[in-house]
Design a protein around this motif. Structure first.
Motif: not given
Length: 129
Positions: A31-34, A89-92, A121-124
């Protein structure tokens, strides 16, 4: 998806995302975020979602642990890692709790649903680097 992957998907009670996953839906999403904004967004989303209890958060390690209640119970660990400036990066990792040792694909199917909610919610950016 081969026979082995089908068997693994249905007769397992744990699924997790990673960089090189055979299922494209379970590859790490970026995602393009901090890291802080992603962490806050995830934390807020699950605090406001009914049937979810946040068990623990560790901002230093970028982890949120959640108990999901409902028809099926699951334990979810979400890991947030900033790889580059404004690329996070987001992992589950999802483990279902039941009396039988498999969940017929519930944990495997829950992860894409959670990613889709997070994309609202966040820019992918992408799944594969």
């Amino acid at each position: 998806m081969g026979l082995r992957e089908s068997f693994e998907k249905l007769f397992n009670n744990h699924s997790e995302t990673r960089e090189q996953h055979w299922d494209k839906q379970l590859q790490t999403h970026y995602f393009k975020t901090t890291k802080d904004k992603a962490f806050h967004t995830i934390e807020t989303y699950f605090r406001n979602r009914s049937g979810c209890d946040i068990i623990a958060t560790s901002k230093e390690h970028g982890e949120v642990s959640i108990n999901l209640k409902g028809k099926r119970k699951a334990f979810i660990i979400i890991t947030v890692i900033m790889v580059k400036p404004f690329q996070t990066a987001v992992d589950f990792s999802v483990t279902t709790e039941s009396t039988i040792p498999f969940d017929l694909g519930y944990s495997h199917n829950l992860i894409p649903k959670l990613y889709n909610e997070l994309k609202k919610e966040l820019p992918y950016i992408e799944s594969v680097k």
